[in-house]
Design a protein around this motif. Structure first.
Motif, mmCIF file in Angstrom:
data_model
loop_
_atom_site.group_PDB
_atom_site.id
_atom_site.type_symbol
_atom_site.label_atom_id
_atom_site.label_comp_id
_atom_site.label_asym_id
_atom_site.label_seq_id
_atom_site.Cartn_x
_atom_site.Cartn_y
_atom_site.Cartn_z
ATOM 1 N N VAL A 1 47.965 38.563 56.878
ATOM 2 C CA VAL A 1 47.782 37.306 56.021
ATOM 3 C C VAL A 1 46.793 37.918 54.913
ATOM 4 C CG1 VAL A 1 46.669 35.168 56.071
ATOM 5 C CG2 VAL A 1 47.781 35.711 58.162
ATOM 6 N N GLN A 2 47.412 37.316 53.792
ATOM 7 C CA GLN A 2 46.691 37.611 52.550
ATOM 8 C C GLN A 2 45.911 36.399 51.981
ATOM 9 O OE1 GLN A 2 50.032 38.439 52.259
ATOM 10 N NE2 GLN A 2 49.458 40.411 53.426
ATOM 11 N N LEU A 3 44.706 36.552 51.684
ATOM 12 C CA LEU A 3 43.882 35.316 51.313
ATOM 13 C C LEU A 3 43.448 35.646 49.660
ATOM 14 C CD1 LEU A 3 41.586 35.217 54.254
ATOM 15 C CD2 LEU A 3 43.683 33.700 53.892
ATOM 16 N N VAL A 4 43.536 34.623 48.894
ATOM 17 C CA VAL A 4 43.015 34.712 47.515
ATOM 18 C C VAL A 4 42.310 33.439 46.986
ATOM 19 C CG1 VAL A 4 43.902 35.043 45.115
ATOM 20 C CG2 VAL A 4 45.280 36.113 46.850
ATOM 21 N N GLU A 5 40.913 33.843 46.792
ATOM 22 C CA GLU A 5 39.990 32.869 46.440
ATOM 23 C C GLU A 5 40.082 32.588 44.991
ATOM 24 O OE1 GLU A 5 37.886 35.444 49.600
ATOM 25 O OE2 GLU A 5 39.036 35.954 47.889
ATOM 26 N N ALA B 1 44.084 30.341 49.128
ATOM 27 C CA ALA B 1 45.444 30.312 49.217
ATOM 28 C C ALA B 1 45.867 31.519 50.146
ATOM 29 C CB ALA B 1 46.219 30.691 47.983
ATOM 30 N N ALA B 2 46.595 31.038 51.292
ATOM 31 C CA ALA B 2 46.982 32.076 52.290
ATOM 32 C C ALA B 2 48.281 32.469 52.077
ATOM 33 C CB ALA B 2 46.638 31.466 53.665
ATOM 34 N N TYR C 1 33.673 34.478 50.213
ATOM 35 C CA TYR C 1 34.701 34.751 50.603
ATOM 36 C C TYR C 1 35.360 33.905 51.602
ATOM 37 C CZ TYR C 1 32.527 39.214 49.240
ATOM 38 O OH TYR C 1 31.980 40.291 48.363
ATOM 39 N N CYS C 2 36.510 33.882 51.418
ATOM 40 C CA CYS C 2 37.378 33.188 52.608
ATOM 41 C C CYS C 2 37.887 34.072 53.649
ATOM 42 C CB CYS C 2 38.628 32.859 51.886
ATOM 43 S SG CYS C 2 39.922 31.682 52.710
ATOM 44 N N TRP D 1 40.237 38.768 55.440
ATOM 45 C CA TRP D 1 39.351 38.430 54.605
ATOM 46 C C TRP D 1 39.766 38.410 52.864
ATOM 47 C CZ3 TRP D 1 34.343 36.775 55.730
ATOM 48 C CH2 TRP D 1 33.744 36.777 57.119
ATOM 49 N N GLY D 2 39.472 37.536 52.128
ATOM 50 C CA GLY D 2 39.733 37.631 50.624
ATOM 51 C C GLY D 2 38.851 38.491 50.018
#
Length: 123
Positions: free
Chosen positions: A2-6, A23-24, A95-96, A113-114
């Motif tokens: 899973v990629q997370l972008v804040e 956004a995941a 951080y997300c 983690w983002g």
């Protein structure tokens, strides 16, 4: 994976508001609890807020209760952190995080983690 972008960080005056987004992407077909942490210079990372997969359960740190609100839009695979009445002590990198349970989020042991987004609150 899973990629997370804040996004949504920035500079704001004390008393102002910001809304952070996370956004995941990737294996988002699985259900994940999501959350927010922050780390100020010279301090340890601390829990801010978490939300369950359905959004029915939310948790907020005492330091942000009544000022910050976590929410999510599962159709957009996005989690939000609405921050109101910001204080200089809220300055940190936010951080997300994503995990299979909200307990894992709160414990700070999330697998995903983002990269973080900077929030700076001027006095």
């Amino acid at each position: 994976q899973v990629q997370l972008v804040e996004s949504g960080g920035g500079l704001v005056q004390a008393g102002g508001s910001l809304r952070l987004s996370c956004a995941a992407s990737g294996r988002t077909d699985s259900t994940y609890s999501m959350g927010w942490f922050r780390q100020a210079p010279g301090k340890e990372r601390e829990f801010v807020a978490a939300i369950s997969t359905s959004g029915a359960i939310t948790k907020h740190a005492d330091s942000v209760k009544g000022r910050f609100t976590v929410s999510r839009d599962n159709a957009k695979n996005t989690v939000y952190l609405q921050m109101n009445s910001l204080k200089p002590e809220d300055t940190a990198i936010y951080y997300c995080a994503a995990a299979t349970s909200i307990r894992t989020i709160i414990a700070g042991t999330s697998q995903y983690w983002g990269q973080g987004t900077q929030v700076t609150v001027s006095s």
